[in-house]
Design an enzyme around this catalytic site. Structure first.
Site, PDB file in Angstrom:
ATOM      1  N   HIS A  14       2.869   0.498 -13.212  1.00  0.00           N
ATOM      2  CA  HIS A  14       3.742  -0.654 -13.465  1.00  0.00           C
ATOM      3  C   HIS A  14       5.196  -0.214 -13.270  1.00  0.00           C
ATOM      4  CE1 HIS A  14       5.029  -4.457 -15.177  1.00  0.00           C
ATOM      5  NE2 HIS A  14       5.936  -3.763 -15.833  1.00  0.00           N
ATOM      6  N   ASP A  66      -0.350  -5.299 -19.107  1.00  0.00           N
ATOM      7  CA  ASP A  66       0.663  -4.229 -19.089  1.00  0.00           C
ATOM      8  C   ASP A  66       0.805  -3.581 -20.466  1.00  0.00           C
ATOM      9  OD1 ASP A  66       1.156  -4.793 -16.385  1.00  0.00           O
ATOM     10  OD2 ASP A  66       2.714  -6.247 -16.882  1.00  0.00           O
ATOM     11  N   ARG A 107      -4.566  -9.416  -8.383  1.00  0.00           N
ATOM     12  CA  ARG A 107      -5.371 -10.406  -9.099  1.00  0.00           C
ATOM     13  C   ARG A 107      -5.506  -9.962 -10.550  1.00  0.00           C
ATOM     14  NH1 ARG A 107      -5.214 -14.644  -6.268  1.00  0.00           N
ATOM     15  NH2 ARG A 107      -6.909 -15.517  -7.500  1.00  0.00           N
ATOM     16  N   GLU A 111       7.365   6.201  -8.422  1.00  0.00           N
ATOM     17  CA  GLU A 111       5.938   5.859  -8.477  1.00  0.00           C
ATOM     18  C   GLU A 111       5.141   6.780  -7.569  1.00  0.00           C
ATOM     19  OE1 GLU A 111       4.919   1.712  -7.986  1.00  0.00           O
ATOM     20  OE2 GLU A 111       6.854   1.072  -8.757  1.00  0.00           O
ATOM     21  N   GLY A 128       0.779  -1.244   0.000  1.00  0.00           N
ATOM     22  CA  GLY A 128       0.000   0.000   0.000  1.00  0.00           C
ATOM     23  C   GLY A 128       0.802   1.281   0.000  1.00  0.00           C
ATOM     24  N   SER A 129       2.056   1.200  -0.439  1.00  0.00           N
ATOM     25  CA  SER A 129       2.826   2.454  -0.426  1.00  0.00           C
ATOM     26  C   SER A 129       2.305   3.446  -1.463  1.00  0.00           C
ATOM     27  CB  SER A 129       4.320   2.181  -0.633  1.00  0.00           C
ATOM     28  OG  SER A 129       4.594   1.754  -1.944  1.00  0.00           O
ATOM     29  N   THR A 153      -6.109  -2.429 -20.418  1.00  0.00           N
ATOM     30  CA  THR A 153      -6.870  -3.038 -21.512  1.00  0.00           C
ATOM     31  C   THR A 153      -6.685  -4.558 -21.401  1.00  0.00           C
ATOM     32  OG1 THR A 153      -5.011  -2.992 -23.036  1.00  0.00           O
ATOM     33  CG2 THR A 153      -6.452  -1.041 -23.015  1.00  0.00           C
TER      34      THR A 153
HETATM   35  C1  GRF Z   1       4.328  -1.278  -7.144  1.00  0.00           C
HETATM   36  O1  GRF Z   1       5.658  -1.564  -7.471  1.00  0.00           O
HETATM   37  C2  GRF Z   1       3.521  -1.112  -8.401  1.00  0.00           C
HETATM   38  O2  GRF Z   1       4.259  -0.576  -9.448  1.00  0.00           O
HETATM   39  C3  GRF Z   1       3.115  -2.531  -8.719  1.00  0.00           C
HETATM   40  O3  GRF Z   1       2.877  -3.113  -7.469  1.00  0.00           O
HETATM   41  C4  GRF Z   1       3.638  -2.460  -6.478  1.00  0.00           C
HETATM   42  C5  GRF Z   1       2.687  -2.025  -5.413  1.00  0.00           C
HETATM   43  O4  GRF Z   1       3.349  -1.544  -4.262  1.00  0.00           O
HETATM   44  N1  GRF Z   1       1.975  -2.539  -9.597  1.00  0.00           N
HETATM   45  P1  GRF Z   1       2.509  -0.880  -3.105  1.00  0.00           P
HETATM   46  O5  GRF Z   1       1.508  -1.917  -2.585  1.00  0.00           O
HETATM   47  O6  GRF Z   1       1.826   0.333  -3.650  1.00  0.00           O
HETATM   48  O7  GRF Z   1       3.517  -0.522  -2.055  1.00  0.00           O
END
Ligand code: GRF
Length: 185
Positions: free
Chosen positions: A101, A137, A83, A166, A6-7, A133
């Site tokens: 991603h 990815d 999922r 991110e 959940g970061s 889609t």
């Molecule tokens: C992140 O690296 C995101 O790019 C990928 O899953 C990870 C989720 O990390 N889709 P978090 O749960 O948000 O910490």
């Protein structure tokens, strides 16, 4: 929509006031996800739909759709949702389902992106926010954030640097989305 750490959810929540969007609900398939604890502590509306309680994916996804449609979000952000979502689900939310991603797509779709980027000798790496889609990815790219790879760094260190990207990229995109500034073809 979350499944784990959940970061990205935390980054989205913390930066919501700055960017002018609001999180109206958090949906998790995993009741034990740290993301769920965080969301509850923040007072966000949390909806746990445990995929293990459903015999078939279609039934699980119907429950997801029922919950999401009640929330009626403008946009759905997958943030570590682990999922695979079926074609009916993706069709239902076409054009308003986002994912983040950890690579510069179309490079390194799938898992284990940081190790693969290092193994391939990639000079640049990063993160991508894209529309979801049917192509895993593979949907239209909305925004990317990149960094220069140090060939001597570990996959863990590289992954931590990408994760920090991110945490700025996703809130930025949601802010642009909220202002109606995201267009794609
Ligand atoms: C992140 O690296 C995101 O790019 C990928 O899953 C990870 C989720 O990390 N889709 P978090 O749960 O948000 O910490």
């Amino acid at each position: 929509m979350v499944s784990g750490r959940g970061s990205n959810l935390r980054a989205l929540q913390e930066q919501a006031p700055e960017y002018g969007y609001g999180i109206i609900g958090v949906v998790s398939n995993n009741p034990a996800a740290p993301a769920v604890d965080y969301a509850r502590a923040e007072g966000l509306a949390v909806h746990v739909i445990d995929h293990r309680l459903f015999a078939a994916r279609a039934a699980f996804e119907n429950a997801l759709v029922a919950t999401l449609d009640r929330l009626a979000p403008d946009v759905i952000a997958l943030a570590g949702f682990l999922r695979v979502l079926g074609t009916d689900f993706v069709d239902h939310y076409q054009g308003r389902l986002l994912n983040i991603h950890p690579s510069l797509l179309p490079a390194f779709p799938g898992l284990d992106t940081h190790r693969r980027a290092l193994a391939a000798g990639a000079r640049v790496h990063g993160a991508t926010v894209h529309l979801v889609t049917h192509a895993v990815d593979g949907g239209p790219i909305i925004a990317q954030a990149g960094l220069t790879v140090d060939p001597k760094e570990s996959a863990v260190a590289l992954g931590a640097r990408v994760l920090a990207l991110e945490h700025t990229l996703y809130p930025y995109v949601l802010g642009r989305w909220a202002r109606g500034e995201v267009a794609y073809h």
